[in-house]
Design a protein around this motif. Structure first.
Motif, PDB file in Angstrom:
ATOM      1  N   ARG A 141       0.836  -1.210   0.000  1.00  0.00           N
ATOM      2  CA  ARG A 141       0.000   0.000   0.000  1.00  0.00           C
ATOM      3  C   ARG A 141       0.870   1.260   0.000  1.00  0.00           C
ATOM      4  O   ARG A 141       0.546   2.250  -0.660  1.00  0.00           O
ATOM      5  CB  ARG A 141      -0.954  -0.013   1.193  1.00  0.00           C
ATOM      6  N   ILE A 142       1.974   1.233   0.746  1.00  0.00           N
ATOM      7  CA  ILE A 142       2.893   2.389   0.757  1.00  0.00           C
ATOM      8  C   ILE A 142       3.459   2.603  -0.641  1.00  0.00           C
ATOM      9  O   ILE A 142       3.478   3.735  -1.152  1.00  0.00           O
ATOM     10  CB  ILE A 142       4.028   2.183   1.787  1.00  0.00           C
ATOM     11  N   LEU A 143       3.882   1.529  -1.295  1.00  0.00           N
ATOM     12  CA  LEU A 143       4.433   1.639  -2.647  1.00  0.00           C
ATOM     13  C   LEU A 143       3.400   2.171  -3.632  1.00  0.00           C
ATOM     14  O   LEU A 143       3.723   3.006  -4.484  1.00  0.00           O
ATOM     15  CB  LEU A 143       4.948   0.270  -3.113  1.00  0.00           C
ATOM     16  N   ASP A 144       2.161   1.715  -3.512  1.00  0.00           N
ATOM     17  CA  ASP A 144       1.093   2.194  -4.399  1.00  0.00           C
ATOM     18  C   ASP A 144       0.854   3.691  -4.210  1.00  0.00           C
ATOM     19  O   ASP A 144       0.673   4.424  -5.185  1.00  0.00           O
ATOM     20  CB  ASP A 144      -0.214   1.429  -4.139  1.00  0.00           C
ATOM     21  N   ALA A 145       0.855   4.139  -2.942  1.00  0.00           N
ATOM     22  CA  ALA A 145       0.643   5.566  -2.667  1.00  0.00           C
ATOM     23  C   ALA A 145       1.791   6.395  -3.233  1.00  0.00           C
ATOM     24  O   ALA A 145       1.566   7.487  -3.775  1.00  0.00           O
ATOM     25  CB  ALA A 145       0.495   5.794  -1.163  1.00  0.00           C
ATOM     26  N   ILE A 146       3.007   5.887  -3.125  1.00  0.00           N
ATOM     27  CA  ILE A 146       4.170   6.601  -3.675  1.00  0.00           C
ATOM     28  C   ILE A 146       4.046   6.692  -5.193  1.00  0.00           C
ATOM     29  O   ILE A 146       4.208   7.769  -5.782  1.00  0.00           O
ATOM     30  CB  ILE A 146       5.484   5.907  -3.256  1.00  0.00           C
ATOM     31  N   ALA A 147       3.744   5.569  -5.842  1.00  0.00           N
ATOM     32  CA  ALA A 147       3.664   5.536  -7.304  1.00  0.00           C
ATOM     33  C   ALA A 147       2.560   6.452  -7.827  1.00  0.00           C
ATOM     34  O   ALA A 147       2.699   7.046  -8.894  1.00  0.00           O
ATOM     35  CB  ALA A 147       3.445   4.108  -7.784  1.00  0.00           C
ATOM     36  N   SER A 148       1.464   6.581  -7.068  1.00  0.00           N
ATOM     37  CA  SER A 148       0.354   7.433  -7.515  1.00  0.00           C
ATOM     38  C   SER A 148       0.599   8.908  -7.210  1.00  0.00           C
ATOM     39  O   SER A 148      -0.194   9.761  -7.607  1.00  0.00           O
ATOM     40  CB  SER A 148      -0.956   6.971  -6.873  1.00  0.00           C
ATOM     41  N   GLY A 149       1.664   9.205  -6.473  1.00  0.00           N
ATOM     42  CA  GLY A 149       1.982  10.594  -6.153  1.00  0.00           C
ATOM     43  C   GLY A 149       1.175  11.154  -5.003  1.00  0.00           C
ATOM     44  O   GLY A 149       1.156  12.373  -4.782  1.00  0.00           O
ATOM     45  N   ASP A 150       0.502  10.286  -4.242  1.00  0.00           N
ATOM     46  CA  ASP A 150      -0.303  10.745  -3.100  1.00  0.00           C
ATOM     47  C   ASP A 150       0.610  10.884  -1.884  1.00  0.00           C
ATOM     48  O   ASP A 150       0.748   9.969  -1.073  1.00  0.00           O
ATOM     49  CB  ASP A 150      -1.436   9.755  -2.833  1.00  0.00           C
ATOM     50  N   ASP A 151       1.245  12.054  -1.764  1.00  0.00           N
ATOM     51  CA  ASP A 151       2.242  12.259  -0.711  1.00  0.00           C
ATOM     52  C   ASP A 151       1.654  12.214   0.687  1.00  0.00           C
ATOM     53  O   ASP A 151       2.288  11.715   1.618  1.00  0.00           O
ATOM     54  CB  ASP A 151       3.015  13.557  -0.947  1.00  0.00           C
TER      55      ASP A 151
END
Length: 196
Positions: free
Chosen positions: A131-141
């Motif tokens: 989930r952390i990786l997905d948030a990073i990839a989507s740009g949701d800081d």
């Protein structure tokens, strides 16, 4: 050799043993709590900055972690976990952040086995990592920071609880040992209790 010892002392990994050389520095529950407090903030900051850069981290990090978590080798599990977190720190693009975290990773490596030895927790850890990786990839800081902070705080709380329980068990064992008379073993004590 002396230089290596000085570096280990500087990083708090060894301490003087009162004229008998050095010994591995013990970690108390308070130190573990403090360590994870700092690490939580650093992990959150690294995840936030990596998301702002829309860093794309390899999905192999998760696959390798899940593979290690399904095995029995704690060293592989710890290595996979640290590799995951290092990748985020490097993706943040802040060398000072990486340097700050590296000072703590040696201590973290020493105590991570307590969390990873729980079979049920292993899959959940890698679900959180994904989930952390997905948030990073989507740009949701904001989400990346919150997930990383929460993930690390949970790990810290778990470790403090486990170490505290082990310390309590050890201290109770020491109390029982001190109640025994010389030459008397625990089964002798059990017999006396049953007879009383």
């Amino acid at each position: 050799m002396l230089q290596a010892l000085l570096l280990l002392k500087r990083d708090g990994l060894v301490i003087d043993a009162g004229g008998r050389g050095v010994m591995v520095a013990p970690l108390t529950t308070e130190q573990i709590g403090n360590l994870y407090q700092v690490r939580s903030v650093l992990d959150g900051l690294a995840a936030r900055e990596a998301a702002r850069r829309r860093a794309v981290l390899s999905p192999d990090l998760i696959a390798r972690g899940r593979d290690a978590a399904s095995g029995q080798d704690l060293r592989s599990m710890i290595d996979a976990d640290l590799m995951f977190h290092r990748a985020i720190y490097e993706a943040a693009g802040n060398a000072l952040l990486v340097q700050s975290a590296e000072r703590h990773w040696n201590h973290i490596r020493r105590i991570m086995g307590a969390t990873l030895s729980q079979v049920g927790a292993r899959a959940a850890i890698w679900d959180e990592h994904a989930r952390i990786l997905d948030a990073i990839a989507s740009g949701d800081d904001v989400l990346a920071q919150r997930l990383a902070l929460h993930h690390c705080e949970n790990a810290g709380d778990t470790l403090v609880s486990r170490v505290s329980a082990m310390e309590q068990t050890n201290s109770q064992g020491n109390i029982q040992d001190s109640k025994r008379s010389p030459g008397q073993n625990s089964s002798d004590n059990d017999i006396h209790r049953r007879q009383a």
